[in-house]
Design a protein around this motif. Sequence first.
Motif, mmCIF file in Angstrom:
data_model
loop_
_atom_site.group_PDB
_atom_site.id
_atom_site.type_symbol
_atom_site.label_atom_id
_atom_site.label_comp_id
_atom_site.label_asym_id
_atom_site.label_seq_id
_atom_site.Cartn_x
_atom_site.Cartn_y
_atom_site.Cartn_z
ATOM 1 N N PHE A 228 0.862 -1.247 0.086
ATOM 2 C CA PHE A 228 0.291 0.070 0.025
ATOM 3 C C PHE A 228 0.829 1.047 0.120
ATOM 4 C CE2 PHE A 228 -2.989 3.126 0.993
ATOM 5 C CZ PHE A 228 -3.954 3.117 1.186
ATOM 6 N N GLN A 229 2.215 1.592 0.770
ATOM 7 C CA GLN A 229 3.253 2.517 0.280
ATOM 8 C C GLN A 229 3.455 2.554 -1.063
ATOM 9 O OE1 GLN A 229 5.986 2.414 3.992
ATOM 10 N NE2 GLN A 229 4.560 0.956 4.593
ATOM 11 N N GLN A 230 3.388 1.055 -1.898
ATOM 12 C CA GLN A 230 3.911 2.028 -2.988
ATOM 13 C C GLN A 230 3.240 2.588 -3.924
ATOM 14 O OE1 GLN A 230 7.428 0.767 -3.028
ATOM 15 N NE2 GLN A 230 6.402 -0.057 -0.281
ATOM 16 N N ASP A 231 3.212 2.973 -4.981
ATOM 17 C CA ASP A 231 3.049 3.641 -5.793
ATOM 18 C C ASP A 231 2.417 2.672 -6.997
ATOM 19 O OD1 ASP A 231 3.195 6.152 -4.903
ATOM 20 O OD2 ASP A 231 4.939 6.470 -5.315
ATOM 21 N N GLY A 232 2.071 3.161 -7.914
ATOM 22 C CA GLY A 232 1.804 2.223 -9.182
ATOM 23 C C GLY A 232 0.416 1.167 -8.978
ATOM 24 N N GLU A 233 1.679 -0.454 -9.452
ATOM 25 C CA GLU A 233 0.481 -1.320 -9.948
ATOM 26 C C GLU A 233 0.613 -1.962 -8.476
ATOM 27 O OE1 GLU A 233 -1.519 -3.712 -11.030
ATOM 28 O OE2 GLU A 233 -0.802 -2.442 -12.517
ATOM 29 N N GLU A 234 1.478 -1.429 -7.542
ATOM 30 C CA GLU A 234 1.301 -2.355 -6.519
ATOM 31 C C GLU A 234 0.458 -1.919 -5.444
ATOM 32 O OE1 GLU A 234 5.994 -1.633 -5.886
ATOM 33 O OE2 GLU A 234 6.146 -4.144 -5.501
ATOM 34 N N ARG A 235 0.160 -0.788 -5.605
ATOM 35 C CA ARG A 235 -0.520 -0.531 -4.530
ATOM 36 C C ARG A 235 -2.176 -0.534 -5.041
ATOM 37 N NH1 ARG A 235 -1.655 5.864 -1.391
ATOM 38 N NH2 ARG A 235 -0.462 5.028 -0.132
ATOM 39 N N ARG A 236 -2.894 -0.465 -6.053
ATOM 40 C CA ARG A 236 -3.519 -1.090 -6.749
ATOM 41 C C ARG A 236 -3.609 -1.907 -6.692
ATOM 42 N NH1 ARG A 236 -1.594 2.431 -11.206
ATOM 43 N NH2 ARG A 236 -1.015 0.397 -11.824
ATOM 44 N N PHE A 237 -3.168 -3.058 -6.410
ATOM 45 C CA PHE A 237 -3.128 -4.523 -6.380
ATOM 46 C C PHE A 237 -3.764 -4.584 -4.725
ATOM 47 C CE2 PHE A 237 -2.541 -9.164 -4.883
ATOM 48 C CZ PHE A 237 -2.928 -9.230 -5.463
ATOM 49 N N ALA A 238 -3.025 -3.780 -3.784
ATOM 50 C CA ALA A 238 -3.257 -4.069 -2.277
ATOM 51 C C ALA A 238 -4.846 -3.356 -1.758
ATOM 52 C CB ALA A 238 -2.488 -2.870 -1.817
ATOM 53 N N GLU A 239 -5.160 -2.189 -3.301
ATOM 54 C CA GLU A 239 -6.897 -1.611 -3.412
ATOM 55 C C GLU A 239 -7.560 -2.425 -3.218
ATOM 56 O OE1 GLU A 239 -5.585 2.802 -3.581
ATOM 57 O OE2 GLU A 239 -5.968 1.797 -5.212
ATOM 58 N N GLY A 240 -6.921 -3.527 -4.386
ATOM 59 C CA GLY A 240 -8.294 -4.176 -4.706
ATOM 60 C C GLY A 240 -8.216 -5.523 -4.228
ATOM 61 N N PHE A 241 -7.580 -6.202 -3.349
ATOM 62 C CA PHE A 241 -7.536 -6.474 -2.598
ATOM 63 C C PHE A 241 -8.142 -6.425 -0.891
ATOM 64 C CE2 PHE A 241 -6.562 -9.838 0.837
ATOM 65 C CZ PHE A 241 -6.409 -11.414 0.052
ATOM 66 N N LEU A 242 -8.256 -5.606 -1.099
ATOM 67 C CA LEU A 242 -9.397 -4.783 0.219
ATOM 68 C C LEU A 242 -10.223 -4.706 -0.339
ATOM 69 C CD1 LEU A 242 -6.619 -1.378 1.083
ATOM 70 C CD2 LEU A 242 -8.410 -3.440 2.973
ATOM 71 N N PHE A 243 -10.872 -4.573 -1.177
ATOM 72 C CA PHE A 243 -12.294 -4.471 -1.701
ATOM 73 C C PHE A 243 -12.652 -6.056 -2.101
ATOM 74 C CE2 PHE A 243 -15.021 -3.848 -5.945
ATOM 75 C CZ PHE A 243 -16.311 -2.934 -4.882
ATOM 76 N N ARG A 244 -11.815 -6.871 -2.307
ATOM 77 C CA ARG A 244 -12.025 -8.383 -2.090
ATOM 78 C C ARG A 244 -12.151 -8.927 -0.267
ATOM 79 N NH1 ARG A 244 -8.032 -13.501 -2.871
ATOM 80 N NH2 ARG A 244 -7.062 -12.237 -4.998
ATOM 81 N N ALA A 245 -11.611 -8.371 0.263
ATOM 82 C CA ALA A 245 -11.862 -8.056 1.350
ATOM 83 C C ALA A 245 -13.233 -7.707 2.000
ATOM 84 C CB ALA A 245 -11.266 -7.662 2.665
ATOM 85 N N LEU A 246 -13.393 -6.815 1.258
ATOM 86 C CA LEU A 246 -14.671 -6.385 1.912
ATOM 87 C C LEU A 246 -16.029 -6.909 1.246
ATOM 88 C CD1 LEU A 246 -17.180 -3.931 2.655
ATOM 89 C CD2 LEU A 246 -16.034 -2.692 0.787
ATOM 90 N N ARG A 247 -15.907 -7.297 -0.368
ATOM 91 C CA ARG A 247 -16.645 -8.335 -0.256
ATOM 92 C C ARG A 247 -17.561 -10.092 0.073
ATOM 93 N NH1 ARG A 247 -13.660 -7.124 -4.959
ATOM 94 N NH2 ARG A 247 -14.600 -9.325 -5.636
ATOM 95 N N GLU A 248 -15.671 -9.883 0.238
ATOM 96 C CA GLU A 248 -16.114 -11.523 1.668
ATOM 97 C C GLU A 248 -16.614 -11.030 2.359
ATOM 98 O OE1 GLU A 248 -11.938 -12.914 1.775
ATOM 99 O OE2 GLU A 248 -11.893 -13.473 0.138
ATOM 100 N N ASP A 249 -16.588 -10.321 2.575
ATOM 101 C CA ASP A 249 -17.430 -9.279 4.326
ATOM 102 C C ASP A 249 -18.747 -9.598 4.219
ATOM 103 O OD1 ASP A 249 -15.241 -9.429 6.150
ATOM 104 O OD2 ASP A 249 -15.223 -7.024 5.475
ATOM 105 N N LEU A 250 -19.550 -9.334 3.108
ATOM 106 C CA LEU A 250 -20.734 -8.848 2.756
ATOM 107 C C LEU A 250 -21.503 -10.479 2.559
ATOM 108 C CD1 LEU A 250 -20.504 -5.518 0.142
ATOM 109 C CD2 LEU A 250 -20.844 -5.903 2.954
#
Length: 700
Positions: A228-250
């Motif tokens: 999440f501290q990185q720029d570019g693709e690494e941060r986007r992947f971390a954000e995407g994984f957080l969205f997966r975690a949120l959908r798994e919660d739902l």
Amino acid sequence: MSRELGFEGLVEDGGFFPRLLGRNARGRDEKPLYGPDLPVVLLTGGPGMGKQRLLELLRDRFGRKVPVAYVDCADERYAQEAERQASCRSAATEAMYGVALRMSEFEGPGGALPTPRFFAGMAAVAAGQRLRRRELEQELARYRVLLASGRAGGRGLGRFARNVLTGYLSALAGVVAPAAAPLVGAALTEFLEKLERTGAEPVRAAYGDYPGAAGSAATGLRLLAHEFQQDGEERRFAEGFLFRALREDLDAAYSGLGATLTRVGRPAVLLQHANWPVGRALLESALGDRADGHHDGTVLVASERMAEPLFLADEPRTEELARYRPDHEEPPAWRRLPARGRAGQGVLLLRMPLLTTEHIQQQLQRHTGGAPEATRRRRAQGAVLRLSRRRPRMVQRLVEAAGELPELDNDRELLDEDAVFEGEPRPVRDVLLTELVLRQLPENLPVAHTGRWLDVLTQLSVAHTGDCARALLRSPELAEIAGGLTADEVRRYLRESGWPVCEWHFIGDFGLRQLLMSRLHGPPEDGADWRRNHGLLHAHYRDRTDSPDRGFGTTAAHALHHDLVAGGPESAVRHLAATFPAGGVGAEEWCDQLLALAHAPWPGGRDERHERMAVARIEGGRLERQLDELLHAVWLCAERTRPPDIAAADRMVKLLGELAREYAGAAPVLTDRAEGWGRRARNRQPLRPCSCAADIGEGS
């Protein structure tokens, strides 16, 4: 305009969205559509098609029956909130936080939806930054409400929340940060053990699945925080994984015996302006996860301006994207096809429905109030239909302007009538251009060009091809207005904004083109800029070697098309006489040139076409006088901003018949055109079909 107008089949009981959500607006169960692998539904259609109105309707109508979160991905507040603590927030995570917050407030069947996975991920991100202890505690406390949903029925979540808030995640800061810290530590180990004892095993499983974690939640949380501290693709992947975690919660909130007994339907996330960066990040994450087999039961509905989104354009696929036209068909039987395009196989493109003639009649009756004469009502209805092309926002505003049912000769006169905008009456033309153009600027349009975008489009409203547009923007008269913006850039930005393309017109939407031409023309007695631009194009094509032209047959005919507006019909008539195929050679091409010339817009002022189709005014021989009359008859029949002119159609057929009798060589073609053009004119169809003149009969 009623918020449900045009969407009846989508939102009523048994409609597409009640079935997709598994619940109708009255709270009764509906047989679920699709599943367990759900498509992402993309609402496609350009400005004014009602995408935002539909998403807001879904939120408000169904949000008390099933959990529904609405996200405006263009909302600047997400970026502003992220800036408050930029090291551990982003615009995307702020949008996710808004979704989680809405789910924590749900008071419908089954109560609030907890999001412990998302909470744990955001807590690890915060703990992984170089925050002071007080800042960290404030950041963690911000997410407390996401776990407070335990009071609404989540068993054990209350103890989990209390344990988290007593310091375990605070202790995590010393282990996860800095990024190079050891992976193991007593605080982290104890924290994970507490999560397990408090029923948080799903949290461990979620982050143990992080790439590179090898099943270790501790490693997964640390990697998440680091990337999440990185720029570019690494941060986007971390954000995407957080969205997966949120959908798994739902998804988890709808799993298990307790959920089966208390919860109904499916949760939904609605993404308005999903073509903006926040929406694109969330969409691509969800589509990628589902393509990889991480299926979830969250309904995702997103608005997309383009008929085929750019982010799908480069995908390799051999199957067509799944499409749904609710005003033409039943929902398709969607299923994911193996080994096809990743994201493309996960979408269902729902084309926003156009309004029907009955809808327009209903709105006119509502706004007129009284009982005006039927002829005037039909005239106003036809004007609204032709100018709007059934686009809902245009229908709404044009109906408001037509409330007094003015006597109209040309439909464009309606654009000078007033509609109420922000409490003040303004010409409906200016209201619609504000709503459809100025407030929906192309996402990628450089800031330097935003102030001139409407002016550039206005100048290009008379252009047919990219060459026309380039000629105008290169001219000394318009170069300053263009400010360096090229015609090819304008075409790309129009497409990205969701406006359709047309093979015969640079501004490919008929309604938008009429609004822009009306603005260019100005007051009825003016039209100086209008004539100047047509004059510029006349000069551009007149001075070129007479050569083939895709739209007009020859560049000479193209030049005369614009001269017909800027200078009058005399030159066009003499050209038609000079090239008339008396012997029959080239008759098809000549007829095509005649029709191309006659598609010029009426330049304004007193309309003399009816008089001139009956009695020629040009000085010359018999053929020139016949062609003067014929040109004006065809011109009236080709005019698409007025009712079908049966008298002009009859005169056109008669004049073509006379020419056929006098010139035997050309007779077969002229007779055929008389029959075909006459039939199309009487049936309210365009004489020369094109994409923006798709048949849209007034009675249909």
